[in-house]
Design an enzyme around this catalytic site. Structure first.
Site, PDB file in Angstrom:
ATOM      1  N   ILE A  13       0.320  41.156  62.383  1.00 19.13           N
ATOM      2  CA  ILE A  13       1.513  40.607  61.717  1.00 19.13           C
ATOM      3  C   ILE A  13       1.327  40.430  60.219  1.00 19.13           C
ATOM      4  O   ILE A  13       2.264  40.134  59.499  1.00 19.13           O
ATOM      5  CB  ILE A  13       1.957  39.257  62.341  1.00 19.13           C
ATOM      6  CG1 ILE A  13       0.774  38.293  62.460  1.00 19.13           C
ATOM      7  CG2 ILE A  13       2.654  39.461  63.668  1.00 19.13           C
ATOM      8  CD1 ILE A  13       1.168  36.900  62.914  1.00 19.13           C
ATOM      9  N   GLY A  57      -5.890  39.757  51.417  1.00 16.46           N
ATOM     10  CA  GLY A  57      -7.149  40.071  50.758  1.00 16.46           C
ATOM     11  C   GLY A  57      -8.345  39.707  51.612  1.00 16.46           C
ATOM     12  O   GLY A  57      -9.415  40.299  51.486  1.00 16.46           O
ATOM     13  N   LYS A  89      -6.466  34.939  62.421  1.00 15.92           N
ATOM     14  CA  LYS A  89      -6.817  35.589  61.160  1.00 15.92           C
ATOM     15  C   LYS A  89      -8.248  36.098  61.266  1.00 15.92           C
ATOM     16  O   LYS A  89      -9.180  35.312  61.435  1.00 15.92           O
ATOM     17  CB  LYS A  89      -6.683  34.569  60.024  1.00 15.92           C
ATOM     18  CG  LYS A  89      -6.926  35.127  58.652  1.00 15.92           C
ATOM     19  CD  LYS A  89      -6.468  34.134  57.610  1.00 15.92           C
ATOM     20  CE  LYS A  89      -6.891  34.513  56.225  1.00 15.92           C
ATOM     21  NZ  LYS A  89      -6.411  33.568  55.229  1.00 15.92           N
ATOM     22  N   ASP A  92      -3.090  28.946  45.002  1.00 13.66           N
ATOM     23  CA  ASP A  92      -2.455  30.242  45.272  1.00 13.66           C
ATOM     24  C   ASP A  92      -1.086  30.050  45.918  1.00 13.66           C
ATOM     25  O   ASP A  92      -0.742  30.733  46.882  1.00 13.66           O
ATOM     26  CB  ASP A  92      -3.376  31.094  46.163  1.00 13.66           C
ATOM     27  CG  ASP A  92      -3.109  32.592  45.994  1.00 13.66           C
ATOM     28  OD1 ASP A  92      -2.379  32.971  45.055  1.00 13.66           O
ATOM     29  OD2 ASP A  92      -3.622  33.377  46.808  1.00 13.66           O
TER      30      ASP A  92
HETATM   31  N1  ATP Z   1       0.258  31.327  61.145  1.00 12.54           N
HETATM   32  C1  ATP Z   1       0.889  32.464  60.900  1.00 12.54           C
HETATM   33  N2  ATP Z   1       2.001  32.784  61.573  1.00 12.54           N
HETATM   34  C2  ATP Z   1       2.669  33.938  61.314  1.00 12.54           C
HETATM   35  N3  ATP Z   1       2.289  34.827  60.371  1.00 12.54           N
HETATM   36  C3  ATP Z   1       1.179  34.554  59.668  1.00 12.54           C
HETATM   37  C4  ATP Z   1       0.415  33.367  59.899  1.00 12.54           C
HETATM   38  N4  ATP Z   1      -0.623  33.362  59.051  1.00 12.54           N
HETATM   39  C5  ATP Z   1      -0.521  34.468  58.317  1.00 12.54           C
HETATM   40  N5  ATP Z   1       0.554  35.202  58.674  1.00 12.54           N
HETATM   41  C6  ATP Z   1       0.988  36.482  58.081  1.00 12.54           C
HETATM   42  O1  ATP Z   1      -0.150  37.158  57.562  1.00 12.54           O
HETATM   43  C7  ATP Z   1      -0.034  37.322  56.137  1.00 12.54           C
HETATM   44  C8  ATP Z   1      -1.407  37.232  55.490  1.00 12.54           C
HETATM   45  O2  ATP Z   1      -1.969  35.962  55.803  1.00 12.54           O
HETATM   46  P1  ATP Z   1      -2.912  35.180  54.790  1.00 12.54           P
HETATM   47  O3  ATP Z   1      -2.186  35.021  53.502  1.00 12.54           O
HETATM   48  O4  ATP Z   1      -3.395  33.925  55.405  1.00 12.54           O
HETATM   49  O5  ATP Z   1      -4.096  36.208  54.676  1.00 12.54           O
HETATM   50  P2  ATP Z   1      -5.050  36.386  53.458  1.00 12.54           P
HETATM   51  O6  ATP Z   1      -5.970  37.500  53.817  1.00 12.54           O
HETATM   52  O7  ATP Z   1      -5.674  35.091  53.115  1.00 12.54           O
HETATM   53  O8  ATP Z   1      -4.013  36.853  52.375  1.00 12.54           O
HETATM   54  P3  ATP Z   1      -3.988  36.573  50.834  1.00 12.54           P
HETATM   55  O9  ATP Z   1      -4.158  37.906  50.283  1.00 12.54           O
HETATM   56  O10 ATP Z   1      -2.653  35.954  50.555  1.00 12.54           O
HETATM   57  O11 ATP Z   1      -5.129  35.690  50.549  1.00 12.54           O
HETATM   58  C9  ATP Z   1       0.964  36.244  55.698  1.00 12.54           C
HETATM   59  O12 ATP Z   1       1.608  36.591  54.508  1.00 12.54           O
HETATM   60  C10 ATP Z   1       1.915  36.204  56.904  1.00 12.54           C
HETATM   61  O13 ATP Z   1       2.866  37.237  56.835  1.00 12.54           O
END
Ligand code: ATP
Length: 480
Positions: free
Chosen positions: A166, A170, A188, A286
């Site tokens: 979904i 990064g 995640k 962020d």
């Molecule tokens: N709890 C959740 N429920 C539904 N979708 C989610 C959830 N957590 C994350 N997502 C989806 O996944 C995407 C990426 O999540 P997240 O920002 O936590 O990852 P990241 O690797 O830390 O990204 P970033 O590049 O922003 O640091 C979010 O923009 C959202 O679309």
């Protein structure tokens, strides 16, 4: 109160996030977190206290030079050197990175990340959690998060199948999953790349876990647990509506004003909690539309604590290097000096408000900053010019004025002039004099005044027009 409806032509805004999150091939956000040369070169002393772990280095208002650059590409600015070499170096560092995040400061040293030390660190996070029950909030229910084994996560996500993907960021990939008790979750998964990067990412993961585990608020992402077998995983409550970025910028349908206003209030409450209500002072660093998730009732939740910082009470601010965050949301004192405090988040929140008002992205495909575009319109109270044309007339006038008023104050180029989140909430609800002024159509306090940018350490006056010049320069260098 005039009710909000979904009307208006879908606006084709040049967009960095034009696809649903799940279909994104990879990072699409701007990676040019570059700083303005002009202002810093004229700054007498610039401290670059290096943050190599969560016990940050800079505390007082007096900026200081740090020699602690052992594990990253820190640059100490020579105030007498008028050349732009410092900035060139910085841009080289920035351009080396293909993604938005710069990983050159690490929360834990690579050598620390063995399986044993990982478990030790997890135990430490857990015991800090236990202590929380007795310190400060004796009646607060202990947040219940637990460790998941790999088999549970595989079963929940159907072996991490692509249909359940979904989101991609990064730090890793996010999968939708269903636990055996029927609870939907978001898993995640930290991406496995090269060994070296892996270690840095492990540090980021632990840092994020250490922060999110202590957070308990309806407007912040809720952690259910973690998994360390077969890779590093965070298990979070699932947000069915995905991110605000997708809803606001990538959806065919116009996000109605009622939800936008609710998001504005909810995110403000979440930030107020992080800054003041949480047992430790947390700066998110962020805040942006893709890090705001929406529950089934469209309640916003601040997510992604990968860059978050703990700030000790006695410290005014904290200086970090290199600058991490997302271009378009960076406060001037942060992108120029690395200064981090609550006002860093307030600025980014102001940009988020501008997105809600205008329906535009923080930085468009031609790298035009929303702040630069909106600032003169806000100063002139040009509501019709600002408001997302897709909304038509379907918004509440008072709410819109309050949100505009809050946005205008939050993106003030001087951090001292930005309100704290408690003040922002008052403005949003029309509870204070600024909002009343805005309703009467009176001019808000001019943002062209001169003031000291950093109390006690940088006596240079800084004006709004200089800020806009710096932002412009920042943008030009990003394009070079
Ligand atoms: N709890 C959740 N429920 C539904 N979708 C989610 C959830 N957590 C994350 N997502 C989806 O996944 C995407 C990426 O999540 P997240 O920002 O936590 O990852 P990241 O690797 O830390 O990204 P970033 O590049 O922003 O640091 C979010 O923009 C959202 O679309």
């Amino acid at each position: 109160m005039s009710p909000s409806k979904e009307t208006g032509e879908p606006q084709k805004t040049p967009d960095l996030e034009t696809q649903p999150e799940s279909k994104k091939p990879d990072f699409k956000e701007d990676d040019s977190n570059q700083s303005s040369p002009r202002c810093v070169l004229e700054t007498p002393v610039l401290g670059t206290g290096i943050d190599s772990d969560n016990s940050s280095t800079s505390s007082s208002s007096s900026s200081r030079r740090s020699d602690n650059n052992s594990n990253n590409s820190s640059i100490v600015v020579d105030s007498n050197n008028g050349s732009s070499q410092h900035w060139r170096n910085m841009f080289d560092v920035i351009k080396m990175k293909s993604i938005r995040r710069l990983y050159s400061f690490q929360t834990f040293k690579s050598s620390d990340i063995s399986k044993r030390s990982l478990n030790k660190k997890l135990a430490r996070i857990r015991s800090a959690e236990d202590r929380m029950e007795y310190e400060g909030e004796p009646f607060a229910a202990k947040p219940s998060w637990r460790s998941f084994d790999y088999g549970e996560l595989v079963a929940a996500t159907d072996n991490f199948c692509s249909e359940n993907l979904i989101g991609k960021g990064g730090n890793g990939e996010v999968y939708k999953g269903l636990l055996s008790d029927g609870q939907p979750v978001a898993v995640k998964r930290l991406m496995r790349k090269k060994k070296k990067e892996d270690d840095a990412r492990t540090g980021d993961f632990l840092s994020e876990l250490g922060t999110i585990a202590h957070i308990d608020h309806p407007n912040a992402a809720h952690l259910l647990g973690y998994g360390v077998d077969g890779g590093l995983h965070l298990v979070l409550q699932y947000s069915p509506h995905g991110s605000l970025a997708t809803l606001l910028h990538s959806s065919e349908e116009c996000l109605e004003w009622g939800i936008r206003y609710r998001v504005a209030i909810g995110v403000a409450k979440g930030l107020q909690y992080l800054h003041r209500g949480c047992h430790r002072r947390i700066i998110h660093r962020d805040i942006k539309a893709s890090n705001i998730l929406l529950t089934k009732d469209f309640e916003p939740q601040i997510s992604d604590f990968g860059l978050a910082k703990w700030l000790p009470e006695k410290w005014n601010h904290h200086i970090v290097f290199p600058i991490e965050g997302t271009f378009g949301y960076l406060a001037p004192e942060y992108f120029m000096h690395g200064i981090v405090d609550e006002k860093t988040d307030v600025f980014a929140y102001g940009v988020l408000l501008l997105e809600l008002i205008t329906g535009r992205v923080a930085v468009d495909s031609s790298r035009q900053s929303l702040v630069m575009w909106a600032k003169p319109l806000l100063d002139e109270n040009e509501m019709k010019e600002l408001v997302d044309p897709r909304l038509g007339e379907d918004y509440n006038d008072d709410e819109m004025k309050n949100v505009m008023s809050a946005a205008s104050m939050c993106i003030h180029h001087l951090s001292t002039k930005r309100p704290h989140m408690s003040g922002v909430l008052q403005i949003l609800r029309g509870e204070n004099e600024y909002a009343a002024d805005a309703r009467r159509g009176e001019q808000r306090p001019s943002s062209a005044g001169r003031s000291v940018i950093i109390d006690g350490c940088d006596l240079e006056d800084y004006t709004c027009s200089r800020y806009l010049n710096d932002l412009n320069r920042h943008r030009e260098l990003a394009l070079e």
